[in-house]
Design an enzyme around this catalytic site. Structure first.
Site, PDB file in Angstrom:
ATOM      1  N   GLY A  92      -0.268  37.382 -31.486  1.00  0.00           N
ATOM      2  CA  GLY A  92      -1.048  38.492 -32.021  1.00  0.00           C
ATOM      3  C   GLY A  92      -1.469  38.270 -33.458  1.00  0.00           C
ATOM      4  CE  LYS A 113       5.441  35.147 -37.583  1.00  0.00           C
ATOM      5  NZ  LYS A 113       6.845  34.951 -37.228  1.00  0.00           N
ATOM      6  CG  ASP A 125      -2.095  43.897 -40.005  1.00  0.00           C
ATOM      7  OD1 ASP A 125      -1.357  43.073 -39.392  1.00  0.00           O
ATOM      8  OD2 ASP A 125      -1.794  44.361 -41.117  1.00  0.00           O
ATOM      9  N   GLY A 126      -2.852  41.549 -37.291  1.00  0.00           N
ATOM     10  CA  GLY A 126      -2.969  40.086 -37.267  1.00  0.00           C
ATOM     11  C   GLY A 126      -2.440  39.399 -38.519  1.00  0.00           C
ATOM     12  NE  ARG A 176       6.283  29.339 -35.483  1.00  0.00           N
ATOM     13  CZ  ARG A 176       6.343  30.592 -35.022  1.00  0.00           C
ATOM     14  NH1 ARG A 176       7.195  31.451 -35.538  1.00  0.00           N
ATOM     15  NH2 ARG A 176       5.548  30.998 -34.059  1.00  0.00           N
ATOM     16  NE  ARG A 183       5.751  32.093 -28.470  1.00  0.00           N
ATOM     17  CZ  ARG A 183       6.002  32.578 -29.676  1.00  0.00           C
ATOM     18  NH1 ARG A 183       6.905  33.508 -29.822  1.00  0.00           N
ATOM     19  NH2 ARG A 183       5.342  32.156 -30.725  1.00  0.00           N
ATOM     20  CG  ASP A 252       8.665  38.235 -27.155  1.00  0.00           C
ATOM     21  OD1 ASP A 252       9.610  38.884 -26.682  1.00  0.00           O
ATOM     22  OD2 ASP A 252       8.152  38.496 -28.253  1.00  0.00           O
ATOM     23  CG  ASP A 262       8.344  34.175 -33.011  1.00  0.00           C
ATOM     24  OD1 ASP A 262       7.662  33.378 -33.677  1.00  0.00           O
ATOM     25  OD2 ASP A 262       7.846  35.001 -32.233  1.00  0.00           O
TER      26      ASP A 262
HETATM   27  P1  AMP Z   1       7.691  39.612 -32.944  1.00  0.00           P
HETATM   28  O1  AMP Z   1       8.743  40.577 -32.541  1.00  0.00           O
HETATM   29  O2  AMP Z   1       7.418  39.544 -34.424  1.00  0.00           O
HETATM   30  O3  AMP Z   1       7.956  38.254 -32.400  1.00  0.00           O
HETATM   31  O4  AMP Z   1       6.309  40.123 -32.329  1.00  0.00           O
HETATM   32  C1  AMP Z   1       6.157  40.638 -31.035  1.00  0.00           C
HETATM   33  C2  AMP Z   1       4.694  40.648 -30.658  1.00  0.00           C
HETATM   34  O5  AMP Z   1       3.928  41.427 -31.572  1.00  0.00           O
HETATM   35  C3  AMP Z   1       4.031  39.272 -30.654  1.00  0.00           C
HETATM   36  O6  AMP Z   1       3.110  39.246 -29.595  1.00  0.00           O
HETATM   37  C4  AMP Z   1       3.351  39.223 -31.994  1.00  0.00           C
HETATM   38  O7  AMP Z   1       2.254  38.342 -31.997  1.00  0.00           O
HETATM   39  C5  AMP Z   1       2.898  40.668 -32.159  1.00  0.00           C
HETATM   40  N1  AMP Z   1       2.756  41.048 -33.579  1.00  0.00           N
HETATM   41  C6  AMP Z   1       3.728  41.229 -34.492  1.00  0.00           C
HETATM   42  N2  AMP Z   1       3.219  41.594 -35.673  1.00  0.00           N
HETATM   43  C7  AMP Z   1       1.872  41.657 -35.508  1.00  0.00           C
HETATM   44  C8  AMP Z   1       0.763  41.983 -36.370  1.00  0.00           C
HETATM   45  N3  AMP Z   1       0.950  42.330 -37.641  1.00  0.00           N
HETATM   46  N4  AMP Z   1      -0.464  41.919 -35.846  1.00  0.00           N
HETATM   47  C9  AMP Z   1      -0.668  41.593 -34.561  1.00  0.00           C
HETATM   48  N5  AMP Z   1       0.318  41.284 -33.705  1.00  0.00           N
HETATM   49  C10 AMP Z   1       1.564  41.315 -34.172  1.00  0.00           C
HETATM   50 MG    MG Z   2       7.593  36.782 -31.528  1.00  0.00          MG
END
Ligand code: AMP
Ligand code: MG
Length: 487
Positions: A92, A113, A125-126, A176, A183, A252, A262
């Site tokens: 994301g 990232k 917000d990516g 990274r 995963r 994931d 992650d």
């Molecule tokens: P994480 O728990 O950080 O591994 O994230 C879980 C999911 O949320 C993954 O699919 C990430 O890509 C997405 N994600 C986390 N933070 C953001 C963000 N700020 N913008 C978009 N996607 C996010």
């Molecule tokens: Mg993740």
């Protein structure tokens, strides 16, 4: 040594096509600047460390420039988050820029990232903020230096791009490195969306590129799954032995290579606390320190479920049954070495457990205890360490058992003992408060503290002159820092 434009790409994952990932370009950060780079990680790409200081480095890893041979892709996957299944996750806010192969013939994924929105951003917000990017960078390189399998980090690029979390922060990117970003959740995605052809393609890809030796086995997929079980058991044994709490062990976030991956609200224990929960948002303590061991097996069971099209249920169950014995063997081996023991005795497990109970009751610093235990002879060390314990009678009983055990272990000089113990007992770990100090300075534009802390953590077992302040227990304010998922 290579310049930045001399990297060689071979984008094997991108070639799997659009069912596996989507082409997305990075969204550049405003005024990109180098915060910190890892020379050791640069060496994995044969990069000349001097290129980190060139403007083009910050432009490349701040999303402004791209190699012509890079093929930036957002990967699709799913996963079990806090026990519940989420049908679609995916990159994301990160992009697999491409795979670089080095002079040693190794492939390294370049994953950026914080690179902006993708079709998998959902409500996000990516972006990634400076704070979490620094934490991921420091943890990756610190874990590696401790001998714990981990993804690596090449650099952090800071910027003036505003990003909203609980307050306004600045956007950053972390580059990274890993041999693969696949995963457990990749396998789950194709299993639950009922795409057997793609799932088979994925399994072949992983087998051929990452577990080629399993091809020689009578049942290659089963051999691969066993290997994944073993690698995860070993990784988690090392987390437990060194006091690392991952924080978000969703499937994931679990790598098929068995590397730590992650990073979110992770922490290293200061005081030993089996029940420690590092993620402020983990209200039930699903991912508490001691739960990491059973959760490792739970996650492997989720992967096993997704592999049922390839492997019989009985064989999967049998392989899962190897997890705990593998874990225990690796854990006990490391803990024996942390105690300075070179031989194995039946009661060693109990010796370790009883020590941890005493440490838990008295809130003893997990890292410094073991370091100090090797500083002096066993008899002298336990006398000095005694003061840290509340239950003095309990500690005295343990200390007598320990001294007797050390005497039975063999005839070593204190010099030999110290050298052996200091090689496995770090003096410097990434304590939350140290990361916090470095982040506060970086947020005000001073990157020297992040760089110094990174340098110290690359040699955690070596006493470094003038760096005493990095080997201290946290001050009161640093003991209860709340770290949540909002990174
Ligand atoms: P994480 O728990 O950080 O591994 O994230 C879980 C999911 O949320 C993954 O699919 C990430 O890509 C997405 N994600 C986390 N933070 C953001 C963000 N700020 N913008 C978009 N996607 C996010
Ligand atoms: Mg993740």
């Amino acid at each position: 040594m290579k310049a930045l434009d001399e990297l060689t790409f071979d984008n094997r994952f991108a070639r799997l096509g659009d069912a596996f990932s989507t082409h997305v370009l990075p969204e550049p950060l405003d005024e990109p600047r180098l915060v910190v780079a890892s020379k050791a990680a640069m060496a994995l790409l044969d990069l000349d460390p001097a290129v980190a200081e060139t403007p083009v480095f910050a432009e490349l890893f701040g999303g402004h420039k791209l190699w012509a041979e890079a093929e930036p892709r957002a990967m699709v996957y799913s996963g079990h988050q806090f026990g519940g299944y989420t049908p679609q996750l995916g990159d994301g806010r990160g992009l697999l820029l491409g795979e670089v192969y080095n002079d040693a013939g190794e492939h390294w994924d370049l994953h950026l990232k914080g690179a902006g929105m993708t079709p998998y951003s959902r409500m996000g917000d990516g972006r990634a903020v400076l704070r979490s990017s620094i934490r991921e960078f420091l943890a990756s390189e610190a874990l590696h230096a401790l001998g714990i399998p981990s993804s690596r980090a090449l650099c952090v690029i800071g910027s003036s791009t505003p990003v909203w979390r609980e307050k306004q922060e600045r956007g950053a990117m972390v580059l990274r490195l890993a041999h693969s970003h696949i995963r457990f959740g990749h396998f789950e995605y194709f299993y639950y969306t009922k795409k057997p052809e793609q799932q088979a393609e994925l399994a072949e890809h992983v087998l051929n590129l990452h577990y080629p030796e399993c091809r020689e086995q009578p049942e290659p997929y089963l051999a691969m799954f066993r290997e994944i079980v073993e690698r995860n058991a070993e990784m988690i044994a090392k987390w437990q032995a060194y006091g690392f709490c991952h924080g978000v062990m969703n499937t994931d976030n679990m790598s098929i290579l068995g590397i730590t991956f992650d990073f979110g609200p992770f922490a290293f224990l200061d005081d030993f606390d089996a029940h420690f929960i590092c993620n402020h948002s983990d209200h039930e303590g699903r991912y508490s320190f001691s739960n990491q061991v059973p959760i490792g097996q739970w996650n492997l069971s989720a992967l096993a479920q997704a592999l049922t099209p390839f492997i019989s249920v009985d064989a999967l169950k049998e392989a899962l049954g190897l997890y705990l014995p593998f874990y225990q063997a690796h854990y006990l081996d490391l803990m024996r070495r942390r105690l300075g023991l070179t031989s194995a005795e039946e009661d060693d497990q109990k010796l370790v457990e009883d020590l941890l109970k005493l440490m838990q009751n008295s809130g003893v610093d997990y890292t410094l205890f073991f370091r100090r235990l090797g500083d002096e002879s066993a008899a002298l060390a336990v006398t000095r360490l005694r003061d840290d314990f509340v239950d003095l009678a309990g500690f005295d009983t343990w200390a007598e058992r320990y001294k007797a055990r050390v005497a039975r272990d063999g005839d070593f000089t204190q010099e030999q003992r110290r050298e052996r113990m200091h090689a496995v007992n770090p003096l410097y770990i990434l304590r939350n408060y140290l990361a916090q100090n470095a982040i506060a300075a970086a947020e005000s534009g001073d990157y020297s503290e992040v760089r110094r802390l990174h340098e110290v953590l690359t040699r955690p077992f070596e006493e470094q002159a003038g760096m005493e302040q990095y080997a201290q227990r946290p001050p009161d304010w640093g003991k209860h820092l709340e770290i949540s998922c909002s990174s």
